[in-house]
Write a protein that holds these residues in place. Sequence first.
Motif, PDB file in Angstrom:
ATOM      1  N   PHE A  78       0.827  -1.199   0.000  1.00  0.00           N
ATOM      2  CA  PHE A  78       0.000   0.000   0.000  1.00  0.00           C
ATOM      3  C   PHE A  78       0.868   1.260   0.000  1.00  0.00           C
ATOM      4  O   PHE A  78       0.601   2.227  -0.723  1.00  0.00           O
ATOM      5  CB  PHE A  78      -0.920   0.025   1.217  1.00  0.00           C
ATOM      6  CG  PHE A  78      -2.045  -0.981   1.187  1.00  0.00           C
ATOM      7  CD1 PHE A  78      -2.427  -1.603   0.009  1.00  0.00           C
ATOM      8  CD2 PHE A  78      -2.725  -1.306   2.356  1.00  0.00           C
ATOM      9  CE1 PHE A  78      -3.471  -2.514  -0.019  1.00  0.00           C
ATOM     10  CE2 PHE A  78      -3.776  -2.214   2.348  1.00  0.00           C
ATOM     11  CZ  PHE A  78      -4.144  -2.827   1.159  1.00  0.00           C
ATOM     12  N   GLU A  79       1.902   1.248   0.843  1.00  0.00           N
ATOM     13  CA  GLU A  79       2.767   2.427   0.935  1.00  0.00           C
ATOM     14  C   GLU A  79       3.560   2.625  -0.354  1.00  0.00           C
ATOM     15  O   GLU A  79       3.714   3.757  -0.835  1.00  0.00           O
ATOM     16  CB  GLU A  79       3.703   2.282   2.130  1.00  0.00           C
ATOM     17  CG  GLU A  79       2.980   2.371   3.465  1.00  0.00           C
ATOM     18  CD  GLU A  79       3.899   2.238   4.659  1.00  0.00           C
ATOM     19  OE1 GLU A  79       3.653   2.902   5.679  1.00  0.00           O
ATOM     20  OE2 GLU A  79       4.870   1.454   4.579  1.00  0.00           O
ATOM     21  N   ALA A  80       4.056   1.529  -0.945  1.00  0.00           N
ATOM     22  CA  ALA A  80       4.819   1.640  -2.189  1.00  0.00           C
ATOM     23  C   ALA A  80       3.958   2.172  -3.328  1.00  0.00           C
ATOM     24  O   ALA A  80       4.455   2.855  -4.224  1.00  0.00           O
ATOM     25  CB  ALA A  80       5.404   0.275  -2.567  1.00  0.00           C
ATOM     26  N   ALA A  81       2.655   1.885  -3.271  1.00  0.00           N
ATOM     27  CA  ALA A  81       1.736   2.354  -4.312  1.00  0.00           C
ATOM     28  C   ALA A  81       1.330   3.805  -4.113  1.00  0.00           C
ATOM     29  O   ALA A  81       0.626   4.373  -4.962  1.00  0.00           O
ATOM     30  CB  ALA A  81       0.494   1.467  -4.343  1.00  0.00           C
ATOM     31  N   GLY A  82       1.741   4.418  -3.005  1.00  0.00           N
ATOM     32  CA  GLY A  82       1.412   5.819  -2.751  1.00  0.00           C
ATOM     33  C   GLY A  82      -0.053   6.056  -2.453  1.00  0.00           C
ATOM     34  O   GLY A  82      -0.604   7.100  -2.821  1.00  0.00           O
ATOM     35  N   LEU A  83      -0.698   5.106  -1.755  1.00  0.00           N
ATOM     36  CA  LEU A  83      -2.111   5.264  -1.436  1.00  0.00           C
ATOM     37  C   LEU A  83      -2.304   6.360  -0.393  1.00  0.00           C
ATOM     38  O   LEU A  83      -1.365   6.782   0.283  1.00  0.00           O
ATOM     39  CB  LEU A  83      -2.694   3.942  -0.941  1.00  0.00           C
ATOM     40  CG  LEU A  83      -2.596   2.754  -1.905  1.00  0.00           C
ATOM     41  CD1 LEU A  83      -3.378   1.556  -1.362  1.00  0.00           C
ATOM     42  CD2 LEU A  83      -3.092   3.117  -3.301  1.00  0.00           C
ATOM     43  N   ASP A  84      -3.550   6.811  -0.245  1.00  0.00           N
ATOM     44  CA  ASP A  84      -3.868   7.905   0.679  1.00  0.00           C
ATOM     45  C   ASP A  84      -4.273   7.428   2.068  1.00  0.00           C
ATOM     46  O   ASP A  84      -4.239   8.220   3.020  1.00  0.00           O
ATOM     47  CB  ASP A  84      -5.010   8.756   0.108  1.00  0.00           C
ATOM     48  CG  ASP A  84      -4.613   9.476  -1.157  1.00  0.00           C
ATOM     49  OD1 ASP A  84      -3.507  10.048  -1.187  1.00  0.00           O
ATOM     50  OD2 ASP A  84      -5.392   9.465  -2.122  1.00  0.00           O
ATOM     51  N   GLY A  85      -4.702   6.187   2.208  1.00  0.00           N
ATOM     52  CA  GLY A  85      -5.154   5.705   3.504  1.00  0.00           C
ATOM     53  C   GLY A  85      -5.452   4.218   3.452  1.00  0.00           C
ATOM     54  O   GLY A  85      -5.449   3.594   2.384  1.00  0.00           O
ATOM     55  N   VAL A  86      -5.730   3.657   4.631  1.00  0.00           N
ATOM     56  CA  VAL A  86      -6.013   2.227   4.761  1.00  0.00           C
ATOM     57  C   VAL A  86      -7.292   2.049   5.565  1.00  0.00           C
ATOM     58  O   VAL A  86      -7.422   2.587   6.672  1.00  0.00           O
ATOM     59  CB  VAL A  86      -4.854   1.484   5.457  1.00  0.00           C
ATOM     60  CG1 VAL A  86      -5.222   0.024   5.705  1.00  0.00           C
ATOM     61  CG2 VAL A  86      -3.582   1.574   4.623  1.00  0.00           C
ATOM     62  N   LEU A  87      -8.233   1.298   4.998  1.00  0.00           N
ATOM     63  CA  LEU A  87      -9.468   0.930   5.686  1.00  0.00           C
ATOM     64  C   LEU A  87      -9.308  -0.504   6.184  1.00  0.00           C
ATOM     65  O   LEU A  87      -9.137  -1.434   5.387  1.00  0.00           O
ATOM     66  CB  LEU A  87     -10.660   1.028   4.741  1.00  0.00           C
ATOM     67  CG  LEU A  87     -12.039   0.741   5.356  1.00  0.00           C
ATOM     68  CD1 LEU A  87     -12.431   1.871   6.306  1.00  0.00           C
ATOM     69  CD2 LEU A  87     -13.096   0.564   4.284  1.00  0.00           C
ATOM     70  N   VAL A  88      -9.341  -0.677   7.495  1.00  0.00           N
ATOM     71  CA  VAL A  88      -9.204  -1.997   8.107  1.00  0.00           C
ATOM     72  C   VAL A  88     -10.586  -2.601   8.289  1.00  0.00           C
ATOM     73  O   VAL A  88     -11.462  -1.990   8.903  1.00  0.00           O
ATOM     74  CB  VAL A  88      -8.472  -1.906   9.463  1.00  0.00           C
ATOM     75  CG1 VAL A  88      -8.379  -3.285  10.117  1.00  0.00           C
ATOM     76  CG2 VAL A  88      -7.079  -1.307   9.275  1.00  0.00           C
ATOM     77  N   VAL A  89     -10.784  -3.809   7.743  1.00  0.00           N
ATOM     78  CA  VAL A  89     -12.053  -4.522   7.836  1.00  0.00           C
ATOM     79  C   VAL A  89     -11.793  -5.884   8.459  1.00  0.00           C
ATOM     80  O   VAL A  89     -10.959  -6.646   7.967  1.00  0.00           O
ATOM     81  CB  VAL A  89     -12.706  -4.699   6.442  1.00  0.00           C
ATOM     82  CG1 VAL A  89     -13.990  -5.519   6.548  1.00  0.00           C
ATOM     83  CG2 VAL A  89     -12.983  -3.339   5.816  1.00  0.00           C
ATOM     84  N   MET A  90     -12.493  -6.195   9.544  1.00  0.00           N
ATOM     85  CA  MET A  90     -12.372  -7.502  10.167  1.00  0.00           C
ATOM     86  C   MET A  90     -13.221  -8.515   9.380  1.00  0.00           C
ATOM     87  O   MET A  90     -14.449  -8.460   9.407  1.00  0.00           O
ATOM     88  CB  MET A  90     -12.835  -7.436  11.620  1.00  0.00           C
ATOM     89  CG  MET A  90     -11.929  -6.624  12.509  1.00  0.00           C
ATOM     90  SD  MET A  90     -10.320  -7.420  12.695  1.00  0.00           S
ATOM     91  CE  MET A  90      -9.283  -5.987  13.004  1.00  0.00           C
ATOM     92  N   LEU A  91     -12.555  -9.421   8.687  1.00  0.00           N
ATOM     93  CA  LEU A  91     -13.272 -10.439   7.919  1.00  0.00           C
ATOM     94  C   LEU A  91     -13.775 -11.558   8.827  1.00  0.00           C
ATOM     95  O   LEU A  91     -14.778 -12.209   8.526  1.00  0.00           O
ATOM     96  CB  LEU A  91     -12.366 -11.008   6.825  1.00  0.00           C
ATOM     97  CG  LEU A  91     -11.789  -9.966   5.854  1.00  0.00           C
ATOM     98  CD1 LEU A  91     -10.931 -10.650   4.805  1.00  0.00           C
ATOM     99  CD2 LEU A  91     -12.887  -9.147   5.204  1.00  0.00           C
ATOM    100  N   THR A  92     -13.042 -11.798   9.894  1.00  0.00           N
ATOM    101  CA  THR A  92     -13.482 -12.612  11.039  1.00  0.00           C
ATOM    102  C   THR A  92     -12.805 -11.969  12.243  1.00  0.00           C
ATOM    103  O   THR A  92     -12.219 -10.887  12.117  1.00  0.00           O
ATOM    104  CB  THR A  92     -13.021 -14.083  10.912  1.00  0.00           C
ATOM    105  OG1 THR A  92     -11.576 -14.132  10.978  1.00  0.00           O
ATOM    106  CG2 THR A  92     -13.494 -14.726   9.626  1.00  0.00           C
TER     107      THR A  92
END
Length: 478
Positions: A78-92
Amino acid sequence: MPVPAAPATEHPPVRVARPRIGLLGVMQPLYDDMIPGITEHQAAYAARVAEQLSEVADWTVGPPVRGRADAEDTVRGFEAAGLDGVLVVMLTYGPSLRLTPVLSRMRLPVALANIQPDPRVGASWDMADMTYNQGIHGAQDTANAMVRAGLPFEVVTGDWQDPAFAVRIDRWARAARAVTSLRSLRVGVFGYPMNGMGDARVDETALMRVLGPEVHVIAPGTLHRTMAGLPERAVADLMEWEDGVFEVDGRLSAEERTDHARMQLGIEQLLEESGCGAYSTHFDAIGEDGRFARLPMAAASTLMAKGYGFAGEGDVLAASAVYAAHQLAGDGHFTEMYAMDFPSDSVLMSHMGEGNWRIAREDEPVRLIKRPLGIGGLDDPPTILFRYRPGPATLASLVALGGDRFRLVVTEGEVIDAPELPSLEMPYGQFRPENGLRACMDAWLRAGGTHHMAMNTGARAEDWRVLCELTGVEYVRV
């Protein structure tokens, strides 16, 4: 290059890049033997969430994170791609200590989406359904660990298929984009700041540590040389564009317009060459230099309309706030409170002659005028004149409290449809705070709100609140 022409009666916000967000789905191998295929099942759920939110951001969905090594690899991507943020989703359910060390080192803004695949508990549920939908206690575990680690983050609970959920994610994603943009922002300062103006002074290293902007000083002489080297065709093109967008005052001479156009193009070229997304000029730094005929008033207005942050008098804090206002909503505007009007319960907003004309009324032309101005001791500066568009609006002031402490003072209200002030030859409007002029001003002053500020049209207080959640800046709404 000149701004693309807008229709004569419309001034849409500047286009900013869509937020680019990574979706980090979390689970663990514990359930593989109990429910074969659960990883693929929940990966498909994560993909559906991203598709549901495709209108608010461009999504990069990582593979399900099942341990610390997975989390490390995904976040690095994600960081290498230069994204703006991270949404954390609990799949379980996912144990927090496998994730928290990774998040604590990550610089991207984080939101924790407290969601589950099914919006309701059904009579047909079995243990598999319970496992698919148990994200809530993984969210609790992870949030607890992040709070204990002192990590800033936003939380969004809801039904992921509900439009209201998308609205909240959109708000967070835009705030994340603003935070990430601020962390790489350079603010160009032409000359020096205004002597004696205390509320604009800031420890530049503290500003960089907390929010990210770097101050880059540009010598006025560099601007003078750049202006002299501009091609005549570029100057003529800008003036032709102005003729098509503004109502141009016939009293403006060719010399006045040419000199103004050279200042605007010169400033923009230097900002581009130095990688500055915001800037500030001070009238004394320009006037006392001795090589300039006039102040760059109209230049500031059109550069704001293009998406640059701006503030007067060398105010890096306000210039950064206007830049962030662009990232949040696309129509950041620099202004200050000039005088209170108690009968209308409003305050007159303006500045010396700079303003983002994209917030102008749509029932009146935006004018490029010849305008005398004694400040700076120079010749008349061409100025873009308009009245603010009536409707909801938000003011935001970035306050340096000393050390690494910063505060954002925010108020919502409306620009009222007040009578015209014919003798006022600079952008202006009257803002009525939602809680009344007296209460708002009392609270603004108690909170240390500065006299320079950013303005957006619309109700944007929640946007600013989320930005503060992601940066650790204190949020004060008055």
